[in-house]
Write a protein that holds these residues in place. Structure first.
Motif, PDB file in Angstrom:
ATOM      1  N   ALA A  25      10.983   3.903  -4.581  1.00  0.00           N
ATOM      2  CA  ALA A  25      10.136   4.317  -5.699  1.00  0.00           C
ATOM      3  C   ALA A  25       9.432   5.644  -5.437  1.00  0.00           C
ATOM      4  N   VAL A  28       5.237   6.693  -0.353  1.00  0.00           N
ATOM      5  CA  VAL A  28       3.977   5.968  -0.390  1.00  0.00           C
ATOM      6  C   VAL A  28       3.070   6.588   0.652  1.00  0.00           C
ATOM      7  N   ILE A 278       1.554   5.906  -4.531  1.00  0.00           N
ATOM      8  CA  ILE A 278       2.654   6.844  -4.701  1.00  0.00           C
ATOM      9  C   ILE A 278       2.198   8.023  -5.551  1.00  0.00           C
TER      10      ILE A 278
ATOM     11  N   ARG B 145       6.796  -5.275 -14.842  1.00  0.00           N
ATOM     12  CA  ARG B 145       6.815  -5.460 -13.392  1.00  0.00           C
ATOM     13  C   ARG B 145       6.999  -6.917 -12.998  1.00  0.00           C
ATOM     14  N   GLN B 149       4.961  -6.868  -7.423  1.00  0.00           N
ATOM     15  CA  GLN B 149       4.642  -5.452  -7.577  1.00  0.00           C
ATOM     16  C   GLN B 149       3.241  -5.218  -8.105  1.00  0.00           C
TER      17      GLN B 149
ATOM     18  N   MET C   1       5.272  -5.676   0.333  1.00  0.00           N
ATOM     19  CA  MET C   1       4.589  -4.793   1.306  1.00  0.00           C
ATOM     20  C   MET C   1       3.147  -4.588   0.904  1.00  0.00           C
ATOM     21  N   VAL C   2       2.300  -4.762   1.859  1.00  0.00           N
ATOM     22  CA  VAL C   2       0.880  -4.604   1.588  1.00  0.00           C
ATOM     23  C   VAL C   2       0.571  -3.163   1.207  1.00  0.00           C
ATOM     24  N   VAL C   3       1.345  -2.271   1.735  1.00  0.00           N
ATOM     25  CA  VAL C   3       1.053  -0.856   1.554  1.00  0.00           C
ATOM     26  C   VAL C   3       1.134  -0.391   0.101  1.00  0.00           C
ATOM     27  N   THR C   4       2.045  -0.971  -0.631  1.00  0.00           N
ATOM     28  CA  THR C   4       2.243  -0.435  -1.979  1.00  0.00           C
ATOM     29  C   THR C   4       1.305  -1.065  -2.982  1.00  0.00           C
ATOM     30  N   GLN C   5       0.321  -0.325  -3.387  1.00  0.00           N
ATOM     31  CA  GLN C   5      -0.545  -0.789  -4.462  1.00  0.00           C
ATOM     32  C   GLN C   5       0.068  -0.306  -5.764  1.00  0.00           C
ATOM     33  N   ASN C   6       0.367  -1.223  -6.631  1.00  0.00           N
ATOM     34  CA  ASN C   6       0.936  -0.861  -7.921  1.00  0.00           C
ATOM     35  C   ASN C   6       2.188  -0.014  -7.807  1.00  0.00           C
ATOM     36  N   GLY C   7       2.801   0.001  -6.637  1.00  0.00           N
ATOM     37  CA  GLY C   7       4.039   0.764  -6.531  1.00  0.00           C
ATOM     38  C   GLY C   7       5.187  -0.119  -6.993  1.00  0.00           C
ATOM     39  N   ALA C   8       6.186   0.460  -7.609  1.00  0.00           N
ATOM     40  CA  ALA C   8       7.292  -0.368  -8.088  1.00  0.00           C
ATOM     41  C   ALA C   8       8.463  -0.250  -7.125  1.00  0.00           C
ATOM     42  N   ILE C   9       8.786  -1.333  -6.454  1.00  0.00           N
ATOM     43  CA  ILE C   9       9.951  -1.314  -5.587  1.00  0.00           C
ATOM     44  C   ILE C   9      11.013  -2.209  -6.195  1.00  0.00           C
TER      45      ILE C   9
END
Lengths: 320, 229, 286
Positions: A25, A28, A278, B145, B149, C1-9
């Motif tokens: 995506a 990050v 991101i 989503r 997510q 993953m804890v790292v992605t806040q509101n990230g779309a994977i």
């Protein structure tokens, strides 16, 4: 006066630590320009909400990040920059000089190997002692954690959650590391267990004279057990200084808003929601949710000295 | 004021063993009342039977003794259809926010399937979703989503939106914020309080944190060893 | 993953699996076999029943020579894929469907239903499968269709077991409890909540069942108990051995069908493994 409380020299100095993850995506930005220092014998709490990047910082220092991570900056320990060391050199440091206590210890212990043998294992692996001697040392360590010799010969599945915690702490501390990193030690435990765990951890820490980097989202825990505190938001350190004083007089708007969320202060919510890592907001990352946002906040603020009495406060905000 | 939901002398005993039955008493002699627009706080140590009591009140589990009265009627004496209708009026919000949502379904699908269940015509789905999201303070761009997510707080709000679509009269909140960060906790609790004022919901708030109970509950009872103390 | 806040994977199983090499190779092979079976009439140079001069070695006219009856071996091979694939797929589909149904019902409703269904499963497990197929084939001389059905009726048990245990697990998940609390019917919950989450367990079993079925069919045909009217690969090997192919060293006759079976089983296994790997990836990303 404060000099009496001021611990010794700095043993870990983190400068400009920036971590990014390449994902499908986008990039990050998990941590940006993180700087803090850990002094001998002290407890520094790295505080922030889930996803703010605090665990990433710990993993970065220990070089335990996955392959798609890019790390920049310095982590100076014992005269060397940890981030430049090879895997072999790091393996020698992990467990021995710096050790991590992970959350949920029951999952970290092998249920079919006796506790005392698991605690003794780091000694054998690092070549510090032969088997018999390492078991003796392990038993002594477990005794200090209030687990007698009969209990130490049992298996983890026979232990309660609290006992597992103590066994895990023993394993992490048996090599008397100089730095202990505790990652969310209160996670998933009820309050009685948390108290017990922290008490035991602090006790051992005092006895072996190491420093503790406490990573947590529990502000009260940080207040009770740390001397200094660094608040993280969206991958950046926004405020750092002495814990008591941050609580008494928070400088950064986020810190203030966060403290207001506490049950004791009335559960006042922070408007908006946490930003994406991101595509973070331009300039100050807290700007969209800040009551005191101004035009200048469109530019990223730098860390400056907060106007605290003892001069031991740093804030990342244009207000100062 | 007549109680919306009333528990009369509820008891629950788990029996084990085939021939020589041994009983394990989980709940004994529970009496409580839930009123419109008011919150009853339920405290107790973990394992004291709080969640089980919540499930009994929601009609998800049958007590071995006692009665659950909804608007004065014993729910276990109701015909099946009426009891299903009752179950829709008494809803639960669970502790693990991400766990209440199917990880493979998009948020939109999770909401739409509830609307389908309620036999709402498909044309109204979009507007009803928007309404529900506004009530809990979520933006529509979450719809595409998946639960993994979005954050825990947002998951909990989606779960809450799903519950609100059923227009319940009673909501049983089982540790709704214990798994959430403090700022999100504050947000959710404030949303819950506002909803109670706007919609006149009756809450049973189960929590081990006294401050949460103090913030929201009008009355509090404590469960110890299966009994109210 | 804890790292992605509101990230779309996006970890979509269906799309990302194409990046997996095992899958690509396996699927390519699979597709070739499938096309071979469907378009046999167009691909094969001759009708496999046409007689030519028997026992010819591979040459320009007959790519793999001819067998004892003068049939072109290469054409036999291509047409043979139909029979083998038919049995393989047929048995696997039947076994998987029955197994999934039993496992789902058993795991979701538990209690008495579970006990009864598991009892039935145990009975079926006790039946020695290959010997039974052999005995039935010997007495009934059934067509390939019947063989596929019999296999399907015997092989559902292991799928049922696996599906049941995964269903038991998924059933305890928060979202199933939430769905029940919201008032969804059991059927809806099983179809939309439980089934998609156990699909990754069913798929590999299905693929491997195809492989097992093919090998079993080959074994039966090799023993001469299969359907004479349709030439499967196993049948070819049977003829090859019994009609002087092995003794005379006509490796192009008995080796090629064996190779086909091996390749098909390989591609099926590759796909199954790729599927599982992909599922693990998706779980990890989440």
């Amino acid at each position: 006066m404060t000099a009496i409380l001021c611990p010794g020299r700095t043993i870990l100095e983190v400068e400009g630590l920036t971590v990014g993850f390449e994902t499908a995506a986008g990039l990050v930005k998990a941590a940006e320009d993180v700087c803090f220092s850990l002094r001998q014998g002290e407890t520094l709490a790295l505080v922030g909400e889930t996803g703010c990047g605090k665990s990433v910082v710990a993993s970065a220092i220990m070089k335990l990040l996955p392959r798609n991570a890019s790390v920049r900056g310095h982590a100076n320990f014992a005269g060397r920059d940890l981030l430049t060391l090879s895997e072999k050199e790091m393996a020698g440091i992990r467990g021995k000089d710096i050790s991590i206590v992970f959350q949920n210890p029951s999952l970290s212990l092998n249920p079919i190997i006796r506790v005392v043998e698991q605690v003794a294992e780091p000694l054998q692996v690092h070549g510090c002692a032969q088997r018999r001697k390492s078991i003796e040392t392990a038993e002594k360590m477990l005794e200090r954690l209030e687990l007698d010799s009969r209990e130490s010969r049992m298996y983890p599945f026979q232990f309660s959650g609290g006992m597992n915690q103590r066994a895990m702490i023993a394993t992490s501390m048996i090599l008397t590391p100089k730095i202990i990193i505790a990652d969310e030690p209160s996670h998933g435990l009820d309050s009685g267990l948390v108290d017990e765990t922290m008490r035991v951890m602090m006790m051992i820490k005092e006895q072996i004279g190491s420093s503790l980097l406490l990573i947590t989202h529990d502000l009260i825990l940080a207040q009770r057990f740390s001397e200094r505190m660094a608040v993280m938001y969206c991958g950046e350190i926004v405020e750092n200084g002495k814990s008591e004083e941050i609580f008494a007089k928070p400088l950064h708007p986020y810190t203030r808003a966060l403290l207001d969320c506490l049950p004791e202060r009335g559960f006042h919510p922070i408007p908006g929601s946490s930003p994406s890592m991101i595509n973070p907001p331009e300039g100050c990352k807290f700007r969209p949710r800040c009551q005191q946002a101004r035009d200048r906040c469109m530019r990223k603020p730098q860390i400056v000295d907060g106007a605290a009495e003892d001069g031991d406060r740093e804030v990342r905000c244009w207000l100062y | 004021m007549l109680a919306v939901l009333k528990a009369e002398d509820i008891g629950l005993v788990y029996e084990s063993g085939l021939i020589f039955k041994r009983g394990h008493t989980v709940l004994r002699g529970i009496n409580l009342e839930l009123h419109e627009g008011r919150t009853l706080g339920l405290m107790g140590a973990s394992g004291s039977g709080k969640s089980t009591l919540g499930r009994i009140l929601a009609g998800q589990q049958r007590p071995t003794s006692g009665r659950v009265l909804f608007d004065g009627e014993d729910i276990w004496l109701m015909p099946r259809l009426e009891r299903s209708a009752y179950k829709k009026q008494v809803q639960m919000v669970f502790q693990d926010p991400e766990g209440s949502l199917n990880p493979r379904k998009s948020i939109e699908r999770s909401i739409h399937e509830v609307l389908g269940l309620l036999k709402v015509p498909a044309l109204q789905w979009r507007s009803r979703t928007k309404e529900a999201f506004e009530m809990v303070g979520l933006s529509e761009d979450l719809l595409c989503r998946r639960p993994a997510q979005i954050s825990g707080g947002q998951c909990q709000r989606v779960a809450l939106a799903r519950v609100l679509l059923l227009e319940p009269r009673v909501v049983i909140l089982d540790e709704p914020t214990s798994a959430l960060d403090i700022s999100v906790q504050a947000q959710i609790l404030n949303i819950l309080r506002d909803l109670q004022t706007d919609l006149g919901l009756a809450y049973l708030l189960i929590s081990h944190q006294p401050e949460v109970i103090g913030f929201m509950a009008h009355e509090t009872i404590r469960l110890e060893g299966g009994e109210i103390v | 993953m804890v790292v992605t806040q509101n990230g779309a994977i996006e970890g979509e199983t269906s799309a990302a699996i194409w990046k997996n090499r095992s899958w690509r190779v396996g699927f390519a092979l699979f597709l070739s076999f499938l096309l071979m079976a469907i378009f046999a009439a167009e691909i094969a140079p001759y009708n496999p029943w046409t007689r030519f001069e028997p026992y010819q070695s591979p040459g320009s006219e007959h790519f793999l020579g001819t067998n004892d009856m003068g049939h072109d071996i290469f054409s036999e091979l291509i047409y043979g894929s139909r029979a083998s694939l038919l049995v393989g797929f047929g048995a696997a589909i039947l076994a998987t469907m029955i197994g999934t149904l039993v496992g789902l019902i058993s795991g979701y409703f538990r209690g008495l239903t579970d006990e009864i269904l598991m009892g039935i499963t145990d009975v079926f497990l006790m039946i020695p499968q290959i010997p039974l197929i052999i005995v039935l084939s010997a007495f009934l001389r059934p067509s390939f269709y019947l063989i596929a059905i019999i296999m399907g009726l015997l092989w559902w048990t292991s799928t049922a077991r696996v599906v049941r245990s995964k269903t038991l697990q998924v059933r305890e998940m928060g979202y199933v409890e939430a769905a029940r609390s919201l008032g969804f019917s059991d059927a809806h919950i099983v179809l939309t909540d439980v089934l998609p989450n156990i699909l990754h367990v069913i798929m590999p079993k299905f693929l491997l069942a195809i492989a097992s079925a093919m090998i079993a069919e080959a074994s039966i045909s090799f023993l001469g108990l299969g359907d004479m009217t349709m030439k499967s690969w196993g049948m070819m090997i049977n003829f090859a051995f019994n009609r002087g192919g092995f003794i005379n060293g006509y490796w192009w006759w008995y080796l090629t069908p064996g190779l086909c079976i091996t390749l098909f089983v390989l591609c099926v296994v590759l796909m199954g493994c790729a599927f599982e790997e992909q599922e693990n990836e998706t779980m990890r990303l989440q």
